[in-house]
Scaffold this active site. Structure first.
Site, PDB file in Angstrom:
ATOM      1  N   HIS A  46       0.762   5.041   1.265  1.00 33.58           N
ATOM      2  CA  HIS A  46       0.126   5.967   2.068  1.00 33.58           C
ATOM      3  C   HIS A  46       0.172   7.519   1.494  1.00 33.58           C
ATOM      4  O   HIS A  46       1.275   7.883   0.945  1.00 33.58           O
ATOM      5  CB  HIS A  46       0.729   6.258   3.481  1.00 33.58           C
ATOM      6  CG  HIS A  46       0.902   4.856   4.200  1.00 33.58           C
ATOM      7  ND1 HIS A  46       0.023   4.690   5.342  1.00 33.58           N
ATOM      8  CD2 HIS A  46       1.714   3.730   4.158  1.00 33.58           C
ATOM      9  CE1 HIS A  46       0.520   3.626   5.922  1.00 33.58           C
ATOM     10  NE2 HIS A  46       1.315   3.172   5.437  1.00 33.58           N
ATOM     11  N   HIS A 104       0.744  -1.293  -0.013  1.00 36.53           N
ATOM     12  CA  HIS A 104      -0.083  -0.028   0.212  1.00 36.53           C
ATOM     13  C   HIS A 104       1.035   1.204  -0.017  1.00 36.53           C
ATOM     14  O   HIS A 104       1.772   1.177   0.546  1.00 36.53           O
ATOM     15  CB  HIS A 104      -0.984  -0.111   1.167  1.00 36.53           C
ATOM     16  CG  HIS A 104      -0.334  -0.370   2.467  1.00 36.53           C
ATOM     17  ND1 HIS A 104       0.020  -1.477   2.948  1.00 36.53           N
ATOM     18  CD2 HIS A 104       0.093   0.545   3.488  1.00 36.53           C
ATOM     19  CE1 HIS A 104       0.648  -1.622   3.857  1.00 36.53           C
ATOM     20  NE2 HIS A 104       0.575  -0.361   4.528  1.00 36.53           N
TER      21      HIS A 104
HETATM   22  P1  5GP Z   1       1.674   0.086   7.204  1.00 35.18           P
HETATM   23  O1  5GP Z   1       2.384   0.144   8.637  1.00 35.18           O
HETATM   24  O2  5GP Z   1       1.692  -1.613   6.866  1.00 35.18           O
HETATM   25  O3  5GP Z   1       2.585   0.803   6.233  1.00 35.18           O
HETATM   26  O4  5GP Z   1       0.394   0.808   7.431  1.00 35.18           O
HETATM   27  C1  5GP Z   1      -0.849   0.017   7.461  1.00 35.18           C
HETATM   28  C2  5GP Z   1      -1.864   0.777   7.504  1.00 35.18           C
HETATM   29  O5  5GP Z   1      -3.130   0.283   7.270  1.00 35.18           O
HETATM   30  C3  5GP Z   1      -1.870   1.632   9.066  1.00 35.18           C
HETATM   31  O6  5GP Z   1      -1.927   3.094   8.676  1.00 35.18           O
HETATM   32  C4  5GP Z   1      -3.293   1.109   9.565  1.00 35.18           C
HETATM   33  O7  5GP Z   1      -4.191   2.164  10.187  1.00 35.18           O
HETATM   34  C5  5GP Z   1      -4.032   0.799   8.095  1.00 35.18           C
HETATM   35  N1  5GP Z   1      -5.182  -0.272   8.183  1.00 35.18           N
HETATM   36  C6  5GP Z   1      -5.100  -1.303   8.882  1.00 35.18           C
HETATM   37  N2  5GP Z   1      -6.299  -2.137   8.966  1.00 35.18           N
HETATM   38  C7  5GP Z   1      -7.219  -1.408   8.478  1.00 35.18           C
HETATM   39  C8  5GP Z   1      -8.324  -1.656   7.974  1.00 35.18           C
HETATM   40  O8  5GP Z   1      -9.017  -2.503   8.209  1.00 35.18           O
HETATM   41  N3  5GP Z   1      -9.004  -0.571   7.199  1.00 35.18           N
HETATM   42  C9  5GP Z   1      -8.151   0.465   6.927  1.00 35.18           C
HETATM   43  N4  5GP Z   1      -9.106   1.411   6.065  1.00 35.18           N
HETATM   44  N5  5GP Z   1      -7.148   0.783   7.113  1.00 35.18           N
HETATM   45  C10 5GP Z   1      -6.357  -0.246   7.690  1.00 35.18           C
END
Ligand code: 5GP
Ligand code: ZN
Length: 142
Positions: free
Chosen positions: A107, A105
């Site tokens: 951000h 993903h």
């Molecule tokens: P990472 O740390 O993997 O780069 O970021 C994961 C992101 O996914 C975090 O900012 C977290 O808040 C978001 N996230 C995790 N689970 C969900 C979910 O079920 N729905 C949404 N909309 N965001 C999620």
């Protein structure tokens, strides 16, 4: 994207197929953009490929392009909606890099003065001898 991999246990795959709801911002056959459920700032959103790829090195370039082509327009829309003065685009690969969800993903994190999010990593100094070796090693692997 035809034949894109999927993981039935993955939360973002489930969001991609609509099994788990999200606050959707954009969707087409290959990508989805939605609000982050744990926003770091007002307007924090995510872009995911619908295919299940954990890290960017696993992705076919077309799947990367399908995601990144949204970045300019979605950035403009987030700026218009939030009035933020700047934003970070962040994409973590691997737990050690802070990746919590094992489905790639991007951000978009709006920034405002005094938001206390910070973003200053201590810079090193490139050693010329190491640089020479690195260039050889990386270009050989490319
Ligand atoms: P990472 O740390 O993997 O780069 O970021 C994961 C992101 O996914 C975090 O900012 C977290 O808040 C978001 N996230 C995790 N689970 C969900 C979910 O079920 N729905 C949404 N909309 N965001 C999620
Ligand atoms: Zn997935």
């Amino acid at each position: 994207m035809p034949d894109a991999p999927s993981d039935p246990t993955c939360i973002f795959c489930k969001i991609g197929t609509g099994q788990i709801p999200c606050h959707k911002l954009y969707e087409d056959e290959t990508v989805l953009a939605f609000l982050d459920i744990g926003p770091l700032s007002h307007g924090h959103c995510l872009i995911i490929p619908k295919g299940h790829y954990v890290t960017i090195d696993q992705m076919p370039p077309e799947a990367v392009t399908a995601c990144t082509r949204l970045l300019p327009g979605l950035s403009r829309a987030v700026v218009a909606a939030t009035g933020c003065k700047g934003w970070n685009i962040l994409q973590n690969n691997g737990k050690i890099a802070g990746q919590a969800v094992d489905h790639l993903h991007f951000h978009i994190i709006p920034r405002t003065a005094g938001d206390n999010l910070g973003y200053r990593w201590p810079a090193g100094k490139l050693d010329p001898a190491q640089a020479k070796v690195l260039v050889e090693e990386i270009t050989r692997a490319l």
